[in-house]
Design a protein around this motif. Structure first.
Motif, mmCIF file in Angstrom:
data_model
loop_
_atom_site.group_PDB
_atom_site.id
_atom_site.type_symbol
_atom_site.label_atom_id
_atom_site.label_comp_id
_atom_site.label_asym_id
_atom_site.label_seq_id
_atom_site.Cartn_x
_atom_site.Cartn_y
_atom_site.Cartn_z
ATOM 1 N N VAL A 95 0.834 -1.204 0.000
ATOM 2 C CA VAL A 95 0.000 0.000 0.000
ATOM 3 C C VAL A 95 0.865 1.249 0.000
ATOM 4 O O VAL A 95 0.630 2.174 -0.784
ATOM 5 N N PHE A 96 1.877 1.296 0.856
ATOM 6 C CA PHE A 96 2.721 2.486 0.934
ATOM 7 C C PHE A 96 3.464 2.712 -0.383
ATOM 8 O O PHE A 96 3.581 3.838 -0.853
ATOM 9 N N ARG A 97 3.970 1.638 -0.993
ATOM 10 C CA ARG A 97 4.670 1.754 -2.282
ATOM 11 C C ARG A 97 3.723 2.258 -3.369
ATOM 12 O O ARG A 97 4.044 3.180 -4.107
ATOM 13 N N LYS A 98 2.522 1.675 -3.421
ATOM 14 C CA LYS A 98 1.552 2.073 -4.447
ATOM 15 C C LYS A 98 1.042 3.498 -4.214
ATOM 16 O O LYS A 98 0.824 4.246 -5.166
ATOM 17 N N ALA A 99 0.853 3.884 -2.954
ATOM 18 C CA ALA A 99 0.391 5.245 -2.639
ATOM 19 C C ALA A 99 1.454 6.268 -3.022
ATOM 20 O O ALA A 99 1.131 7.347 -3.534
ATOM 21 N N GLN A 100 2.703 5.922 -2.801
ATOM 22 C CA GLN A 100 3.794 6.820 -3.175
ATOM 23 C C GLN A 100 3.855 6.949 -4.694
ATOM 24 O O GLN A 100 3.995 8.048 -5.225
ATOM 25 N N LYS A 101 3.718 5.830 -5.389
ATOM 26 C CA LYS A 101 3.737 5.835 -6.857
ATOM 27 C C LYS A 101 2.580 6.672 -7.412
ATOM 28 O O LYS A 101 2.725 7.378 -8.407
ATOM 29 N N ALA A 102 1.417 6.622 -6.745
ATOM 30 C CA ALA A 102 0.239 7.377 -7.190
ATOM 31 C C ALA A 102 0.320 8.848 -6.777
ATOM 32 O O ALA A 102 -0.554 9.631 -7.119
#
Length: 166
Positions: A95-102
């Motif tokens: 989640v943290f990786r995807k939220a950062q990417k978004a």
């Protein structure tokens, strides 16, 4: 409903923050449950809820905002993703990786209420809450897995809601 995504500060599919309950029911159909809930001591602390169990969604319409949609919360079984690919069951790291990417902005840990009774304390075991304040999203993790996503509308500097445009 076809596969769609939860859009921070906007809503999902044809459902948008600021809609009235009748408008949402015209899009999603009759809810599985519908009721009012008093959230505080003030008469304005009243919320009207629509629960769509088959979609895994709970939608809140607050009296203080003329009973317009102000809160979207996922429940068990929700198949909607947050943005392109954040989904229930993802790990903290995913989640943290995807939220950062978004580019959802900073992720802040929230404190779990320390004034819980025994039943609430038992339920809170393994629970962690994080906020994405730039996009009005709260994320709840249970034992390291994303359990609930809560979306709200955008707020201006004066704490008034900025409703999404159609």
């Amino acid at each position: 409903m076809t596969k769609c995504k939860l859009l921070p500060t906007i809503g999902f599919d044809k459902v948008r923050f600021g809609m009235k309950a009748a408008q949402v029911k015209a899009v999603l159909g009759k809810p599985d449950e519908e009721y009012d809930e008093q959230l505080g001591d003030s008469p304005d602390d009243l919320s009207h809820l629509l629960i769509y169990g088959d979609l895994g969604l709970s939608l809140s319409f607050d009296k203080s905002e003329d009973f317009r949609l102000v809160d979207i919360m996922t429940e068990d079984g929700c198949q909607l993703t947050l943005g392109d690919d954040i989904r229930l069951g993802d790990s903290f790291e995913e989640v943290f990786r995807k939220a950062q990417k978004a580019d959802y902005g900073p992720i802040e840990e929230c404190e779990i209420d320390d004034e819980l009774d025994d039943d609430e304390e038992e339920e809170a075991k393994g629970l962690a809450e994080y906020e994405l304040p730039d996009v009005s999203v709260n994320l709840w993790f249970k034992y390291g897995k994303l359990d609930t996503i809560q979306l709200g509308p955008e707020y201006g500097d004066d704490d008034s809601i900025i409703w999404p445009e159609d």
